[in-house]
Scaffold this active site. Structure first.
Site, PDB file in Angstrom:
ATOM      1  N   CYS B  78      59.632  48.491  68.710  1.00 42.38           N
ATOM      2  CA  CYS B  78      60.641  48.415  69.775  1.00 42.38           C
ATOM      3  C   CYS B  78      60.016  48.010  71.111  1.00 42.38           C
ATOM      4  CB  CYS B  78      61.406  49.736  69.859  1.00 42.38           C
ATOM      5  SG  CYS B  78      62.921  49.618  70.824  1.00 42.38           S
ATOM      6  N   HIS B 170      62.566  51.442  64.526  1.00 43.86           N
ATOM      7  CA  HIS B 170      61.665  52.592  64.494  1.00 43.86           C
ATOM      8  C   HIS B 170      61.589  53.143  63.078  1.00 43.86           C
ATOM      9  CE1 HIS B 170      61.648  52.856  68.880  1.00 43.86           C
ATOM     10  NE2 HIS B 170      62.935  52.615  68.823  1.00 43.86           N
ATOM     11  N   GLU B 172      59.368  55.251  62.403  1.00 45.60           N
ATOM     12  CA  GLU B 172      58.754  56.562  62.642  1.00 45.60           C
ATOM     13  C   GLU B 172      59.770  57.663  62.913  1.00 45.60           C
ATOM     14  OE1 GLU B 172      58.801  54.078  64.745  1.00 45.60           O
ATOM     15  OE2 GLU B 172      59.158  54.804  66.781  1.00 45.60           O
TER      16      GLU B 172
END
Lengths: 297, 191
Positions: B78, B170, B172
């Site tokens: 991002c 993302h 994560e």
């Protein structure tokens, strides 16, 4: 429509707050201030009608900003724009959602619109941040759908003592919860006045399920760094920037101190020659009815 | 293997948590000395304008450029993708990227937070659930750049150029580890 695409899930709502961690969110009342905040390195701006220090000085009912002003701010900056709605004022929240702000702050800094109920935040696609002075209050807001929590402090004072008290209280209560045995969590939920499942989740993970910022009374780089060392994920600065002598300089200094919150040499450097800090009011001199942190329950 | 996560601002914790699941040693990178003895560096999600300013304030721009130019691996999610791009569309005034990858990236390409979403996508042949949060899009891809993910409408959201990896999304925050595993393989075979 793409069936695998899901908007406005709790993860997406909480996710934006995750991206703001380690950052400073600044109160602004117009586009010009928003630009100064963005240039200083703010991760987001908070649009409101008057900064808390002015609300305090001028009195009267404080409400959501003029939509025109919010639109000007959105058009001026590329960072996320948050805006405040009154506690319980779900129509102000509907208006802010229609303006496509990025986050709504259901805020005790404005005059409450409902002294019993907060907004049912699950009904909205837009995420909400809410204030809390203790763990029970934080968990009740999360139960209502808040995707981010900020400790309340005492807005518009420049006195950081309440911010300190609230972040210490919330994190301290989490530690106590984490030390309890499984069978003690039922009573803990009763005492916190929060749902058992959420209490159990916090006890197990030793953290809130959402990001926790600090707000209310942060006026200097050292104040901001102290909140970070105490365990905040980030900092809101309200009147502290635009009620000071040199807003652009102070804003940049607070951003720098938050990023390097464990490095006293950097904080010292950031604190040099900032001009006058906001004058400030000692919270202890404020009569109880004038304390904003006591709004919300 | 030791991987650094640029820890100036953003979702540093989620990247460290994902790497920990892969039993990878991690270092929070706040100053140039922290880059020593790392095999790779992650630029996390966050606010790209803020991260750009903090990289200058803490004199990290040159050291990170040197790190990548020495062949070490780098991965941006991002805001990290924006930071790696050589052209940023809709950038804020004064915002400077590292200009390492031959891509043009548009900030906030989907709109406001109301247009943020989770989606199941294909990443280099593997299906992953990932989140796009005020996410950027790759609008131009240079010749040396390999496309690893596209949305169903064809827009490019993950790219690789030699030792550099970038995603609009993302992985994560949804708990996916595959993209990080992919990155660790890149980091273990320096270019």
């Amino acid at each position: 429509m793409n069936p695998s695409k899901n908007e406005s899930t709790p993860l997406v709502k909480r996710g934006l707050a995750e991206m703001l961690k380690g950052g400073v969110i600044m109160d602004v009342v117009n586009a010009e201030q928003a630009k100064i905040a963005e240039d200083a390195g703010a991760v987001a701006v908070m649009a409101l009608e008057r900064v808390p220090a002015d609300i305090r000085a001028q009195g009267g009912v404080a409400r959501m900003s003029d939509p025109e002003l919010i639109e000007q701010i959105i058009a001026t900056v590329s960072i996320p724009v948050m805006a405040k709605a009154r506690i319980g004022h779900f129509v102000e929240a509907q208006v802010l959602e229609s303006l496509k702000v990025d986050y709504i702050d259901e805020s005790e800094v404005l005059s409450p619109a409902d002294y019993v109920n907060h907004i049912d935040k699950w009904k909205f696609d837009i995420p909400f941040v809410c204030g809390a002075t203790n763990l029970g209050e934080a968990l009740r807001r999360i139960t209502e759908g808040a995707a981010m929590i900020r400790s309340k402090g005492e807005a518009g004072t420049g006195d950081v003592s309440e911010a300190t008290k609230h972040i210490r209280t919330i994190l301290g209560e989490i530690n106590v919860l984490a030390s309890k045995t499984e069978d003690e969590l039922y009573v803990a939920a009763k005492e916190l006045q929060a749902p058992y499942d959420l209490v159990r989740e916090v006890a197990r993970t030793k953290k809130l399920p959402v990001v926790l910022f600090v707000a209310g009374g942060v006026a200097t780089p050292a104040d901001a760094a102290m909140m970070m060392q105490l365990g905040a994920d980030g900092v809101f600065v309200g009147s502290g920037v635009f009620k000071s002598g040199e807003p652009a300089k102070r804003a940049a200094a607070i951003v720098k101190a938050v990023a390097a919150f464990n490095d006293p040499a950097v904080i010292a450097e950031a604190s040099r020659g900032l001009g006058e800090a906001m004058v400030g009011i000692n919270v202890r001199d404020l009569p109880a009815p004038h304390r904003l942190s006591e709004r919300g329950w | 293997m030791r991987i650094g996560v640029l820890a100036l601002q953003g979702d540093v914790r989620e990247h460290i948590g994902t790497l920990a699941k892969l039993a990878c040693e991690t270092v929070e990178v706040r100053k140039s000395a922290d880059l020593k003895n790392l095999s790779g560096l992650i630029l996390p999600g966050g606010e790209s304008t803020t991260i750009s300013k903090l990289m200058d304030i803490f004199s990290l721009r040159e050291p990170v450029l040197n790190f990548v130019q020495s062949g070490k691996a780098i991965f941006g999610t991002c805001a990290g993708m924006i930071t790696l791009a050589n052209e940023v569309l809709d950038s804020a005034s004064g915002q400077q990227s590292l200009g390492l990858m031959d891509i043009s990236v548009r900030r906030n390409a989907f709109g406001s937070q109301l247009d943020s979403f989770e989606e199941v996508i294909d990443f280099d042949g593997t299906t992953l659930n990932v989140a796009f949060i005020r996410a950027p899009i790759v609008e131009r891809v240079g010749e040396a750049v390999q496309v690893l993910s596209k949305l169903s409408d064809g827009r490019v959201v993950a790219v690789r150029q030699q030792n550099m990896l970038a995603t609009s999304f993302h992985p994560e925050i949804t708990g996916e580890t595959f993209v990080h595993e992919y990155f660790l393989k890149m980091a273990s075979s320096p270019q």
